[in-house]
Scaffold this motif. Sequence first.
Motif, PDB file in Angstrom:
ATOM      1  N   GLU A  71       0.818  -1.210   0.000  1.00  0.00           N
ATOM      2  CA  GLU A  71       0.000   0.000   0.000  1.00  0.00           C
ATOM      3  C   GLU A  71       0.855   1.265   0.000  1.00  0.00           C
ATOM      4  OE1 GLU A  71      -2.346  -3.121   2.419  1.00  0.00           O
ATOM      5  OE2 GLU A  71      -0.269  -2.625   1.900  1.00  0.00           O
ATOM      6  N   CYS A  76      -2.896   6.357  -4.309  1.00  0.00           N
ATOM      7  CA  CYS A  76      -4.327   6.235  -4.028  1.00  0.00           C
ATOM      8  C   CYS A  76      -5.097   7.383  -4.690  1.00  0.00           C
ATOM      9  CB  CYS A  76      -4.557   6.259  -2.514  1.00  0.00           C
ATOM     10  SG  CYS A  76      -6.271   6.011  -2.004  1.00  0.00           S
ATOM     11  N   CYS A  82      -7.588   0.041  -5.499  1.00  0.00           N
ATOM     12  CA  CYS A  82      -8.292   0.758  -4.429  1.00  0.00           C
ATOM     13  C   CYS A  82      -9.144   1.855  -5.046  1.00  0.00           C
ATOM     14  CB  CYS A  82      -7.301   1.346  -3.432  1.00  0.00           C
ATOM     15  SG  CYS A  82      -6.251   2.641  -4.122  1.00  0.00           S
ATOM     16  N   CYS A  89     -10.626   5.153   1.727  1.00  0.00           N
ATOM     17  CA  CYS A  89     -10.138   4.028   0.941  1.00  0.00           C
ATOM     18  C   CYS A  89      -9.845   2.876   1.886  1.00  0.00           C
ATOM     19  CB  CYS A  89      -8.870   4.416   0.175  1.00  0.00           C
ATOM     20  SG  CYS A  89      -8.097   3.032  -0.666  1.00  0.00           S
ATOM     21  N   TYR A  91      -8.263   0.177   1.169  1.00  0.00           N
ATOM     22  CA  TYR A  91      -6.953  -0.426   0.889  1.00  0.00           C
ATOM     23  C   TYR A  91      -5.882   0.339   1.658  1.00  0.00           C
ATOM     24  CZ  TYR A  91      -3.153  -2.511  -1.870  1.00  0.00           C
ATOM     25  OH  TYR A  91      -2.025  -3.184  -2.262  1.00  0.00           O
TER      26      TYR A  91
END
Length: 482
Positions: A71, A76, A82, A89, A91
Amino acid sequence: MAASVPTVSEPLSNSKFFNWIKAALAVFYTKEEIEPVVIAEVKDFQQDCLHVISSANFLPAGSTCSNCCTENLIVCPTNRICNVNRGKCYYHINVATQYRPSGCPNKICHNLKSEIQKAHRYHGPSYKNTDATKWCSNAWEIAKCYLPPDGYKDVSNAGETDFNGIISVIINHKGFEAKIKDDLSKKNNIFDKGRDVGKAVRHSPNLEVEDTDLTHYFAILNNILTDPGFVAINKSPNNAIQKLAKLQSDDLIIGKDVVRKVLDDVGKTIQEQIRNEMDEYKQKTEERKLELINIINLKVKDIEEKGNVSLAQLNGAVKSSIDAFDAKVKESIQEIDRQTRKGKETLESVTNDGVQNVNKEKENAIKEIQNAAEKSRGNDAAVKSSIDAFEAKVTESIQEIDSQTRKGKETIESVTNDGVQNLNKEKENAIKEIQKAAEKSRGNDANAKISEDTYQKKKEGKKNIYECTTFVYNITMALLHV
């Protein structure tokens, strides 16, 4: 066209099921041959990347990092990994799993991610599969970036990865394109065709393979094993080509553990499909396949040879397994038929009682209206009251037969369901989908007949009531004119 579910009247073909087992073994031996080549290539790629990254960033030789999770390296939001929903989010769910714009503090992981991306033929690594904290310690976590996007998160090595996954690494990782003679960038290259064979066998709808298809599968797998480029990089051949040839001619001696591993692997796939399948009928079909695999696994285990079986012995186990499975199915269908007949008899009895009660009420109503009419000659109000009372009786009678019919239907459903629930638990998984097929093919005819009988009786009852009503009405009108 979807394959039909074999029943007692349409049994599994011994030869086609045996062909499926031979195809599954052929896929297994091919995977066994190419797996070490893929492992070696991925390890070389990992070490080459770490060497280049260390040199470019003036890091000590052998520098690694295990602090960056996947991650931290994925911006993001990233499509198919995601998606932010209402500002959140799931994730990148907390501080520890937030994207790090500044990159890896040790200058390794984000650079390694770039190398993985560049080496992907379609520039779309499956980051959902992989754990970046292990990129430097477990090369297979890097290989997982080249697997299909779903279903491989929990595999930790090549042995746990299926044939489809191993082939996907070869197709998706550019490192193989200079080492395989066939053009991996083109559709329908030999590895692409090999992947299709693996899928066809693993996800066979009825665990059967035609003779012509089996010959075709063997030809494709042989093309993979004899590709000049593959042969050149295969440093430790295990004679898979000879095994496939003997397998095709029924001369191969097989380790029992190999047969059971092949069946167990397919069984795991079927279990996953059962968990994910929403359609009840398809789910029952998968349960039937799993039961058959479990039966043959037991038959193979019971073969007296210490560790090996011949294809003749394996074929005998296949025939014995199918016979045992068909016997269970036949017994269960007979039990369902018995419960259906019992339910039909119950419905007929309940409905007949209802019709008799309605007829009795009808006769009483006629007598009452006749008596009332006799007493009330010349009295219009009294006659009208008598007619109203009779109509109320008619309505009540119709409602009664409707109630009795519903009660009959509920009774047969209850009786049949109780019978099915009492079937032996040991047989349940093998026959649930056959039960459904039987209910459709037998139960529909029985229910249709029962419904027709009930409808005719109800229709006849209403007709009688109508005729009586007309008769009494005529008598009443005649009395009014006396």
